[in-house]
Scaffold this motif. Sequence first.
Motif, PDB file in Angstrom:
ATOM      1  N   ALA A   4      45.515  44.859  55.575  1.00 42.29           N
ATOM      2  CA  ALA A   4      45.072  45.712  56.682  1.00 42.29           C
ATOM      3  C   ALA A   4      46.235  46.080  57.597  1.00 42.29           C
ATOM      4  CB  ALA A   4      43.970  45.011  57.474  1.00 42.29           C
ATOM      5  N   ASP A   5      47.206  45.163  57.765  1.00 43.89           N
ATOM      6  CA  ASP A   5      48.360  45.411  58.642  1.00 43.89           C
ATOM      7  C   ASP A   5      49.533  46.062  57.917  1.00 43.89           C
ATOM      8  OD1 ASP A   5      46.922  44.259  60.662  1.00 43.89           O
ATOM      9  OD2 ASP A   5      47.828  42.276  60.429  1.00 43.89           O
ATOM     10  N   TRP A   6      49.374  46.378  56.619  1.00 41.38           N
ATOM     11  CA  TRP A   6      50.397  47.027  55.801  1.00 41.38           C
ATOM     12  C   TRP A   6      51.624  46.143  55.554  1.00 41.38           C
ATOM     13  CZ3 TRP A   6      50.007  51.559  53.147  1.00 41.38           C
ATOM     14  CH2 TRP A   6      48.878  52.337  53.422  1.00 41.38           C
ATOM     15  N   ASP A   7      51.486  44.824  55.755  1.00 40.26           N
ATOM     16  CA  ASP A   7      52.551  43.921  55.320  1.00 40.26           C
ATOM     17  C   ASP A   7      52.571  43.847  53.798  1.00 40.26           C
ATOM     18  OD1 ASP A   7      53.404  43.319  57.898  1.00 40.26           O
ATOM     19  OD2 ASP A   7      51.911  41.741  58.125  1.00 40.26           O
ATOM     20  N   ILE A   8      51.377  44.002  53.208  1.00 38.58           N
ATOM     21  CA  ILE A   8      51.232  44.090  51.752  1.00 38.58           C
ATOM     22  C   ILE A   8      50.559  45.422  51.450  1.00 38.58           C
ATOM     23  CG2 ILE A   8      50.082  43.126  49.720  1.00 38.58           C
ATOM     24  CD1 ILE A   8      50.333  40.386  50.996  1.00 38.58           C
ATOM     25  N   GLU A   9      51.096  46.136  50.470  1.00 41.48           N
ATOM     26  CA  GLU A   9      50.561  47.449  50.122  1.00 41.48           C
ATOM     27  C   GLU A   9      50.009  47.422  48.693  1.00 41.48           C
ATOM     28  OE1 GLU A   9      52.098  52.091  49.840  1.00 41.48           O
ATOM     29  OE2 GLU A   9      53.426  50.526  50.624  1.00 41.48           O
ATOM     30  N   VAL A  10      48.805  47.959  48.532  1.00 41.44           N
ATOM     31  CA  VAL A  10      48.209  48.106  47.196  1.00 41.44           C
ATOM     32  C   VAL A  10      48.729  49.421  46.620  1.00 41.44           C
ATOM     33  CG1 VAL A  10      46.081  48.262  45.872  1.00 41.44           C
ATOM     34  CG2 VAL A  10      46.156  46.827  47.924  1.00 41.44           C
ATOM     35  N   LYS A  11      49.651  49.319  45.654  1.00 40.96           N
ATOM     36  CA  LYS A  11      50.323  50.502  45.117  1.00 40.96           C
ATOM     37  C   LYS A  11      49.533  51.179  43.994  1.00 40.96           C
ATOM     38  CE  LYS A  11      54.224  51.589  45.796  1.00 40.96           C
ATOM     39  NZ  LYS A  11      54.827  52.632  46.664  1.00 40.96           N
ATOM     40  N   ALA A  12      48.795  50.394  43.220  1.00 42.42           N
ATOM     41  CA  ALA A  12      48.027  50.957  42.102  1.00 42.42           C
ATOM     42  C   ALA A  12      46.824  50.063  41.844  1.00 42.42           C
ATOM     43  CB  ALA A  12      48.897  51.057  40.854  1.00 42.42           C
ATOM     44  N   TYR A  13      45.719  50.681  41.435  1.00 37.27           N
ATOM     45  CA  TYR A  13      44.522  49.880  41.168  1.00 37.27           C
ATOM     46  C   TYR A  13      43.606  50.626  40.213  1.00 37.27           C
ATOM     47  CZ  TYR A  13      43.089  52.832  45.112  1.00 37.27           C
ATOM     48  OH  TYR A  13      42.875  53.893  45.958  1.00 37.27           O
ATOM     49  N   ALA A  14      42.856  49.846  39.452  1.00 38.17           N
ATOM     50  CA  ALA A  14      41.878  50.392  38.515  1.00 38.17           C
ATOM     51  C   ALA A  14      40.695  49.445  38.485  1.00 38.17           C
ATOM     52  CB  ALA A  14      42.484  50.535  37.127  1.00 38.17           C
ATOM     53  N   ARG A  15      39.503  50.008  38.239  1.00 36.90           N
ATOM     54  CA  ARG A  15      38.303  49.176  38.274  1.00 36.90           C
ATOM     55  C   ARG A  15      37.309  49.593  37.203  1.00 36.90           C
ATOM     56  NH1 ARG A  15      33.504  48.875  42.747  1.00 36.90           N
ATOM     57  NH2 ARG A  15      32.574  46.940  42.008  1.00 36.90           N
ATOM     58  N   ASP A  16      36.836  48.605  36.455  1.00 46.34           N
ATOM     59  CA  ASP A  16      35.702  48.769  35.561  1.00 46.34           C
ATOM     60  C   ASP A  16      34.595  47.915  36.179  1.00 46.34           C
ATOM     61  OD1 ASP A  16      33.924  49.110  33.534  1.00 46.34           O
ATOM     62  OD2 ASP A  16      34.966  47.831  32.095  1.00 46.34           O
ATOM     63  N   ALA A  17      33.701  48.567  36.944  1.00 49.44           N
ATOM     64  CA  ALA A  17      32.736  47.843  37.785  1.00 49.44           C
ATOM     65  C   ALA A  17      31.975  46.784  37.004  1.00 49.44           C
ATOM     66  CB  ALA A  17      31.763  48.835  38.408  1.00 49.44           C
ATOM     67  N   TRP A  18      31.849  45.626  37.614  1.00 49.28           N
ATOM     68  CA  TRP A  18      31.190  44.414  37.125  1.00 49.28           C
ATOM     69  C   TRP A  18      32.022  43.668  36.085  1.00 49.28           C
ATOM     70  CZ3 TRP A  18      28.913  42.728  32.398  1.00 49.28           C
ATOM     71  CH2 TRP A  18      28.197  41.532  32.505  1.00 49.28           C
ATOM     72  N   ASN A  19      32.856  44.381  35.333  1.00 49.04           N
ATOM     73  CA  ASN A  19      33.628  43.746  34.276  1.00 49.04           C
ATOM     74  C   ASN A  19      34.954  43.188  34.808  1.00 49.04           C
ATOM     75  OD1 ASN A  19      34.558  42.897  31.811  1.00 49.04           O
ATOM     76  ND2 ASN A  19      35.181  44.933  31.138  1.00 49.04           N
ATOM     77  N   ARG A  20      35.904  44.065  35.147  1.00 49.81           N
ATOM     78  CA  ARG A  20      37.220  43.609  35.582  1.00 49.81           C
ATOM     79  C   ARG A  20      37.921  44.671  36.413  1.00 49.81           C
ATOM     80  NH1 ARG A  20      40.846  39.712  33.827  1.00 49.81           N
ATOM     81  NH2 ARG A  20      39.582  39.170  32.027  1.00 49.81           N
ATOM     82  N   SER A  21      38.714  44.208  37.380  1.00 53.10           N
ATOM     83  CA  SER A  21      39.544  45.090  38.193  1.00 53.10           C
ATOM     84  C   SER A  21      40.973  44.587  38.164  1.00 53.10           C
ATOM     85  CB  SER A  21      39.046  45.125  39.639  1.00 53.10           C
ATOM     86  OG  SER A  21      37.754  45.658  39.710  1.00 53.10           O
ATOM     87  N   LYS A  22      41.912  45.526  38.316  1.00 50.58           N
ATOM     88  CA  LYS A  22      43.328  45.164  38.355  1.00 50.58           C
ATOM     89  C   LYS A  22      43.994  45.876  39.519  1.00 50.58           C
ATOM     90  CE  LYS A  22      43.768  44.311  33.370  1.00 50.58           C
ATOM     91  NZ  LYS A  22      44.221  42.918  33.384  1.00 50.58           N
ATOM     92  N   LEU A  23      44.821  45.126  40.260  1.00 51.27           N
ATOM     93  CA  LEU A  23      45.550  45.698  41.383  1.00 51.27           C
ATOM     94  C   LEU A  23      47.013  45.314  41.293  1.00 51.27           C
ATOM     95  CD1 LEU A  23      42.697  44.250  42.786  1.00 51.27           C
ATOM     96  CD2 LEU A  23      43.366  45.958  44.454  1.00 51.27           C
ATOM     97  N   ALA A  24      47.870  46.263  41.618  1.00 49.55           N
ATOM     98  CA  ALA A  24      49.314  45.997  41.698  1.00 49.55           C
ATOM     99  C   ALA A  24      49.716  46.089  43.166  1.00 49.55           C
ATOM    100  CB  ALA A  24      50.097  47.006  40.870  1.00 49.55           C
ATOM    101  N   VAL A  25      50.292  45.003  43.687  1.00 44.14           N
ATOM    102  CA  VAL A  25      50.627  44.942  45.111  1.00 44.14           C
ATOM    103  C   VAL A  25      52.132  44.746  45.293  1.00 44.14           C
ATOM    104  CG1 VAL A  25      48.366  44.066  45.817  1.00 44.14           C
ATOM    105  CG2 VAL A  25      50.148  42.443  45.152  1.00 44.14           C
ATOM    106  N   VAL A  26      52.605  45.177  46.459  1.00 50.89           N
ATOM    107  CA  VAL A  26      54.018  45.011  46.791  1.00 50.89           C
ATOM    108  C   VAL A  26      54.097  44.587  48.257  1.00 50.89           C
ATOM    109  CG1 VAL A  26      54.338  47.438  47.457  1.00 50.89           C
ATOM    110  CG2 VAL A  26      56.298  46.105  46.688  1.00 50.89           C
ATOM    111  N   SER A  27      55.089  43.758  48.575  1.00 51.05           N
ATOM    112  CA  SER A  27      55.250  43.270  49.944  1.00 51.05           C
ATOM    113  C   SER A  27      56.264  44.117  50.696  1.00 51.05           C
ATOM    114  CB  SER A  27      55.697  41.802  49.923  1.00 51.05           C
ATOM    115  OG  SER A  27      55.952  41.359  51.234  1.00 51.05           O
TER     116      SER A  27
END
Length: 225
Positions: free
Chosen positions: A118-141
Motif C-alpha cells: 500500500a505504501d509502494w515500498d513493494i511494487e507488484v510488477k506482474a500478476y496473473a490469476r486463474d480464479a479458485w485454482n492458482r495465482s502468481k505475482l511478481a514483486v520488486v522492492s
Amino acid sequence: PTSYWRVAAQAAKQVIMQKINEAEKNSVYEKFKWREDTVLYWQISRVEWTHISVEIDWYLVPFWYKQRIKWELYKAWQRLSFYLEKVEMAWRWPKIVISRTSKELLVKLLEREIPEIADWDIEVKAYARDAWNRSKLAVVSNDPNIDPVWTCVWFKWSRINNVIDELWGERIDIIEFEENPAKLIAKTLQPAKISKVIIINPEWYEDEETWRFIKKRAAIFVEED
C-alpha cells in the motif's frame, strides 16, 4: 390547478415521475462511480437458485455467474470482499459489475493486508490469476532493506493466509520480479526444472480498441519426467 383536465394531469404526472427516475438514476451512478476499481466488504442479500444479489448501501446489485469463483458456496447474509469492476450508465438503471474472479481483487486484497504494498515500498510488477485454482505475482522492492517475497509471506504465511482464506483457498505464488522475460517465466514455473525458455517474436494484431495488440508467446522446454 383545478382547471387541469384529466389528460393534462396524466401528462404532468408522467413528466414528474420521469424526472424523479432520472434524478434517482443519476444519484446512484454518481454514488458508485467514484468507488470504481476498489474493494469493499459487502453482504449477500438474496440467494435464489442461480440468482444472487448483493446489498450495497441499500441497493441490490446482481452478482453474475461469470464473476463468481468456481465451486464457492454463497449464503444469504454472508459477508465477502467484492471488486467493483465497472459502473456504466444504462438505459433503465446504472449497470454495476462486481467480481470475485478479477485479478485486480487479488492485488487490492494484498494492499489491504500488506502495508508495504500500500505504501509502494513493494511494487507488484506482474500478476496473473486463474480464479479458485492458482495465482502468481511478481514483486520488486523499492527499498534495498526490504525482502519483497518474505515481507509478503511473513512469518508462518500469516499475511498471505488472510488473502488465501478470503479467496476460498486459492493458491498464491509470490516470486521476485525479473526484467528478463525468460528468467521471469522460469521462476513462475518453480519448482519445475526448466531446460530452456525461448521468447517468440511478438505478433501484432489489430484490436478494435487499441489497434495495436501484441500477442506475447514463449516456448518452455522441460525434462521428460
